[in-house]
Motif scaffolding. Sequence first.
Motif, PDB file in Angstrom:
ATOM      1  N   SER A  82       0.825  -1.208   0.000  1.00  0.00           N
ATOM      2  CA  SER A  82       0.000   0.000   0.000  1.00  0.00           C
ATOM      3  C   SER A  82       0.857   1.255   0.000  1.00  0.00           C
ATOM      4  CB  SER A  82      -0.929  -0.019   1.215  1.00  0.00           C
ATOM      5  OG  SER A  82      -1.678   1.175   1.271  1.00  0.00           O
ATOM      6  N   ALA A  83       1.843   1.306   0.909  1.00  0.00           N
ATOM      7  CA  ALA A  83       2.699   2.491   0.995  1.00  0.00           C
ATOM      8  C   ALA A  83       3.529   2.666  -0.272  1.00  0.00           C
ATOM      9  CB  ALA A  83       3.606   2.377   2.220  1.00  0.00           C
ATOM     10  N   ASN A  96       4.137   6.005  -5.318  1.00  0.00           N
ATOM     11  CA  ASN A  96       4.352   6.129  -6.753  1.00  0.00           C
ATOM     12  C   ASN A  96       3.113   6.646  -7.483  1.00  0.00           C
ATOM     13  OD1 ASN A  96       7.118   4.752  -7.773  1.00  0.00           O
ATOM     14  ND2 ASN A  96       6.439   3.760  -5.888  1.00  0.00           N
ATOM     15  N   GLY A  97       2.106   7.073  -6.722  1.00  0.00           N
ATOM     16  CA  GLY A  97       0.935   7.698  -7.330  1.00  0.00           C
ATOM     17  C   GLY A  97       0.024   6.764  -8.079  1.00  0.00           C
ATOM     18  N   VAL A 136      -6.039  -0.251  -7.652  1.00  0.00           N
ATOM     19  CA  VAL A 136      -5.000  -1.208  -8.048  1.00  0.00           C
ATOM     20  C   VAL A 136      -4.287  -1.724  -6.800  1.00  0.00           C
ATOM     21  CG1 VAL A 136      -2.888  -1.545  -9.385  1.00  0.00           C
ATOM     22  CG2 VAL A 136      -4.698  -0.066 -10.267  1.00  0.00           C
ATOM     23  N   SER A 137      -3.994  -0.814  -5.868  1.00  0.00           N
ATOM     24  CA  SER A 137      -3.317  -1.195  -4.628  1.00  0.00           C
ATOM     25  C   SER A 137      -4.136  -2.211  -3.838  1.00  0.00           C
ATOM     26  CB  SER A 137      -3.060   0.055  -3.784  1.00  0.00           C
ATOM     27  OG  SER A 137      -2.537  -0.297  -2.529  1.00  0.00           O
ATOM     28  N   LEU A 138      -5.451  -1.972  -3.714  1.00  0.00           N
ATOM     29  CA  LEU A 138      -6.310  -2.881  -2.953  1.00  0.00           C
ATOM     30  C   LEU A 138      -6.384  -4.255  -3.614  1.00  0.00           C
ATOM     31  CD1 LEU A 138      -9.224  -0.468  -1.982  1.00  0.00           C
ATOM     32  CD2 LEU A 138      -7.421  -1.339  -0.506  1.00  0.00           C
ATOM     33  N   THR A 157      -3.359 -11.463 -12.045  1.00  0.00           N
ATOM     34  CA  THR A 157      -1.991 -10.957 -11.854  1.00  0.00           C
ATOM     35  C   THR A 157      -1.502 -10.228 -13.092  1.00  0.00           C
ATOM     36  OG1 THR A 157      -1.575 -12.848 -10.392  1.00  0.00           O
ATOM     37  CG2 THR A 157       0.338 -11.594 -11.144  1.00  0.00           C
ATOM     38  N   MET A 158      -1.757 -10.802 -14.279  1.00  0.00           N
ATOM     39  CA  MET A 158      -1.326 -10.162 -15.526  1.00  0.00           C
ATOM     40  C   MET A 158      -2.018  -8.811 -15.705  1.00  0.00           C
ATOM     41  SD  MET A 158       1.051 -11.656 -17.178  1.00  0.00           S
ATOM     42  CE  MET A 158       0.856 -10.688 -18.683  1.00  0.00           C
ATOM     43  N   GLU A 159      -3.281  -8.737 -15.353  1.00  0.00           N
ATOM     44  CA  GLU A 159      -4.025  -7.477 -15.496  1.00  0.00           C
ATOM     45  C   GLU A 159      -3.455  -6.401 -14.579  1.00  0.00           C
ATOM     46  OE1 GLU A 159      -8.194  -8.005 -15.156  1.00  0.00           O
ATOM     47  OE2 GLU A 159      -8.626  -5.858 -14.985  1.00  0.00           O
ATOM     48  N   ILE A 160      -3.112  -6.764 -13.343  1.00  0.00           N
ATOM     49  CA  ILE A 160      -2.527  -5.793 -12.414  1.00  0.00           C
ATOM     50  C   ILE A 160      -1.158  -5.333 -12.900  1.00  0.00           C
ATOM     51  CG2 ILE A 160      -1.607  -5.531 -10.067  1.00  0.00           C
ATOM     52  CD1 ILE A 160      -3.875  -7.345  -9.107  1.00  0.00           C
ATOM     53  N   ILE A 161      -0.349  -6.269 -13.413  1.00  0.00           N
ATOM     54  CA  ILE A 161       0.984  -5.911 -13.941  1.00  0.00           C
ATOM     55  C   ILE A 161       0.853  -4.934 -15.106  1.00  0.00           C
ATOM     56  CG2 ILE A 161       2.941  -6.850 -15.239  1.00  0.00           C
ATOM     57  CD1 ILE A 161       2.823  -9.300 -13.418  1.00  0.00           C
ATOM     58  N   GLN A 162      -0.133  -5.186 -15.993  1.00  0.00           N
ATOM     59  CA  GLN A 162      -0.336  -4.291 -17.134  1.00  0.00           C
ATOM     60  C   GLN A 162      -0.781  -2.908 -16.676  1.00  0.00           C
ATOM     61  OE1 GLN A 162      -3.101  -6.459 -19.548  1.00  0.00           O
ATOM     62  NE2 GLN A 162      -1.610  -8.027 -20.143  1.00  0.00           N
ATOM     63  N   GLN A 163      -1.599  -2.844 -15.625  1.00  0.00           N
ATOM     64  CA  GLN A 163      -2.025  -1.537 -15.118  1.00  0.00           C
ATOM     65  C   GLN A 163      -0.856  -0.757 -14.537  1.00  0.00           C
ATOM     66  OE1 GLN A 163      -5.122  -2.825 -12.423  1.00  0.00           O
ATOM     67  NE2 GLN A 163      -6.736  -2.240 -13.855  1.00  0.00           N
ATOM     68  N   ILE A 164       0.048  -1.456 -13.836  1.00  0.00           N
ATOM     69  CA  ILE A 164       1.239  -0.786 -13.287  1.00  0.00           C
ATOM     70  C   ILE A 164       2.153  -0.325 -14.412  1.00  0.00           C
ATOM     71  CG2 ILE A 164       3.310  -1.143 -11.885  1.00  0.00           C
ATOM     72  CD1 ILE A 164       1.663  -3.017 -10.123  1.00  0.00           C
ATOM     73  N   HIS A 165       2.313  -1.161 -15.447  1.00  0.00           N
ATOM     74  CA  HIS A 165       3.104  -0.786 -16.624  1.00  0.00           C
ATOM     75  C   HIS A 165       2.539   0.481 -17.258  1.00  0.00           C
ATOM     76  CE1 HIS A 165       6.372  -3.408 -17.481  1.00  0.00           C
ATOM     77  NE2 HIS A 165       5.646  -4.519 -17.484  1.00  0.00           N
ATOM     78  N   ALA A 166       1.230   0.470 -17.479  1.00  0.00           N
ATOM     79  CA  ALA A 166       0.596   1.609 -18.161  1.00  0.00           C
ATOM     80  C   ALA A 166       0.782   2.890 -17.351  1.00  0.00           C
ATOM     81  CB  ALA A 166      -0.887   1.329 -18.372  1.00  0.00           C
ATOM     82  N   HIS A 167       0.665   2.798 -16.024  1.00  0.00           N
ATOM     83  CA  HIS A 167       0.840   3.991 -15.190  1.00  0.00           C
ATOM     84  C   HIS A 167       2.265   4.514 -15.271  1.00  0.00           C
ATOM     85  CE1 HIS A 167       1.814   6.203 -11.509  1.00  0.00           C
ATOM     86  NE2 HIS A 167       0.543   6.603 -11.538  1.00  0.00           N
ATOM     87  N   ASN A 168       3.252   3.611 -15.220  1.00  0.00           N
ATOM     88  CA  ASN A 168       4.645   4.056 -15.244  1.00  0.00           C
ATOM     89  C   ASN A 168       5.020   4.687 -16.580  1.00  0.00           C
ATOM     90  OD1 ASN A 168       4.969   3.213 -12.678  1.00  0.00           O
ATOM     91  ND2 ASN A 168       6.177   1.395 -13.123  1.00  0.00           N
ATOM     92  N   ILE A 169       4.485   4.143 -17.698  1.00  0.00           N
ATOM     93  CA  ILE A 169       4.787   4.695 -19.020  1.00  0.00           C
ATOM     94  C   ILE A 169       4.188   6.089 -19.152  1.00  0.00           C
ATOM     95  CG2 ILE A 169       4.318   4.438 -21.479  1.00  0.00           C
ATOM     96  CD1 ILE A 169       4.516   1.397 -21.057  1.00  0.00           C
ATOM     97  N   ARG A 170       2.976   6.307 -18.590  1.00  0.00           N
ATOM     98  CA  ARG A 170       2.328   7.621 -18.694  1.00  0.00           C
ATOM     99  C   ARG A 170       3.063   8.678 -17.887  1.00  0.00           C
ATOM    100  NH1 ARG A 170      -2.434   4.686 -17.807  1.00  0.00           N
ATOM    101  NH2 ARG A 170      -2.542   5.504 -15.678  1.00  0.00           N
ATOM    102  N   HIS A 171       3.658   8.264 -16.737  1.00  0.00           N
ATOM    103  CA  HIS A 171       4.188   9.260 -15.816  1.00  0.00           C
ATOM    104  C   HIS A 171       5.709   9.393 -15.845  1.00  0.00           C
ATOM    105  CE1 HIS A 171       0.135   8.607 -14.321  1.00  0.00           C
ATOM    106  NE2 HIS A 171       0.247   9.796 -13.731  1.00  0.00           N
ATOM    107  N   ARG A 172       6.396   8.681 -16.735  1.00  0.00           N
ATOM    108  CA  ARG A 172       7.849   8.835 -16.803  1.00  0.00           C
ATOM    109  C   ARG A 172       8.226  10.012 -17.698  1.00  0.00           C
ATOM    110  NH1 ARG A 172      11.053   3.082 -16.654  1.00  0.00           N
ATOM    111  NH2 ARG A 172      10.129   2.328 -14.744  1.00  0.00           N
TER     112      ARG A 172
END
Length: 630
Positions: free
Chosen positions: A571-572, A577-578, A583-585, A615-630
């Motif tokens: 959670s923390a 990482n915003g 997604v965290s829950l 698990t794959m869906e959560i990984i893709q959501q984290i990927h998408a967030h990191n690509i948008r915010h880098r």
Amino acid sequence: MNSLFKKICLVSIASFLVIMATAQVGIYTTIEPEAIGKEDYVTYRIVVENSTDIKQVSRPVFKNFSIVDGPVQETGMNNVNGHVTRFVSWVFTLKPRQAGRLSVDPVTATINGRQYKSNRVFVLVSKDAQTTRPNPFSQMDPFSQPKQAGNYGDYIFRKGENLADKVKQNMELKLELDKTSCFVGEPLMATYTLYTRLKSESKLTQNPSFNGFSVIDMQQSESTGYSQKKLNGKDYNAYTIRRAQLYALQPGDIEIESAELENNIQFIKEEYADRFSPGNSLFDDFSRSIIPAEAVINQTVPLKSTALKVHVKPLPEENKPTGFNGAVGHFLVDATMQKDSFSTDESGKIAVTISGGGNMQLLTAPDIAWPSGIESFEPTVTDNMSKLTVPVSGSKVFEYSFAAEKPGIFTLPPITFSFFDPAKAEYRTVSTKPIRFTVLKGTGKSALLNTGITNNGKLSFINRIFHHRWWIVVFVAFLVICSLVVWVLRDKRKQDKKQAMTVPEVVQDAHSSQLEEALAESHQHPLAETEKCLQQEDCNTFYSSLNHELKAFLSRRFSIDASSLNANTISAMLDANGIDNSVSLRLQQLMREIEWQLYTPFERNEKMNERYHETMEIIQQIHAHNIRHR
């Protein structure tokens, strides 16, 4: 008409306010039950209604009774047919000293500046010594001292005393374990007890979660909330905050977490306490329940118990039976056939009952060696367990349905069940007797379809669909293949369009470099080993692979040590990482589910596919967030 309606409303409201303003003030007493045996207990109440301006209440005289408990002050409100009555009451628990028709004389009180007198109450006490209701104080002897045990004077705050030291010396929250070492699956009792010589109201602010254990909370006693105990040579009132039996799911040194209480402690100033009958502790307490607010000191103090470690021993590998599935305790097994003769048109039923005590909530269905020509189905499970015993005791019934392809006489081999006995530190195996049954030749109708036959002898709509299931499977497969072809063609057209576009030269900066790095990593399969295991029928490391690869991905993505990752640190980490809270829950819940599966017997089922895709869906959501915010 409107004017008349308004007048009626105004009169009604005025009448209501007058009634409320003139609510009857009064005092009365009750005693119940009205007839008891000489070893029974009664509850005596003094009730003052519709006033909080209570200056003094006279002492009740219990010449024919011994005081077991009280006074305990209660406040509340009654609402009967819209008529609201507020009350303050003082409650005593009494025990009769003799048989006969006993009475308690009226009490007087000064309320709103006027003198009031209560009623007299009676109770009929028979000579029969046998109690008609259970003793609510069976854990203590209230008559061992001439005055009520536990009525300590430490809540009187005297001049020169330090509040913090006074609380520390007279109040402690303590975690108590019935053992410090146990086997995996063996019950461990954890009790959080508040030891106090003060008067306080407590609220649980941190409830232990017992990670690594299967938890069963024990029902609190309905008769009394405290008992008398000694701690460090001093007498205390001991209140049970939480009591649970824990079943360890993994070996190792596991910490039992601390609990936290917020305590609102009330002290009485010395100069006020000395005004009220210093020689009689019972009436000191009763008089103090109605003293003015300026005589009371309120102090809010947090208390935290000390965490303790338990050494959980692994179950031995030596002499472990082949069919052992994690049962720990002492058990028996029995099997009964619904009927020992039926036709091929019918389905047979056998009930396997496992009874005894141990980690029954974690027991799984025993394996049955079915004779050749018998087709069985997943069993239904019925629990009949008492979770108030340590360990959990009762029975668990697994009911199997089965069908025979051909008639004949069949013998079901003994059904075995293996468990580990922690008392003797050894494995044991119990078994049923062989079961013999006869299958007669039927009309040729499948027992599987009998439940789908309608009253006119034809197959129901659902069973007609089931009967032609292969055509449905082929049709669905055709639709899936067509969808895949369309998806591939659309993706190819998008790629061709991108290649045809002229991309202007730009200077690579730090932002574009990070974007390329994220895109490159996203094309790597983060769950390759898990997917490989999912496709193999004999692979039983699915959840360990999923756990390892998920943590490895999170470790790479957020530059954090994989060993420190758990549902609580996630959670923390995601919040920093915003990443969206939803997604965290989801990720926290997924990791808890994976952790649970790691310590339960492995079983291949549809949930494995669900966990993989989630698990794959959560990984893709984290990927998408990191690509948008880098």
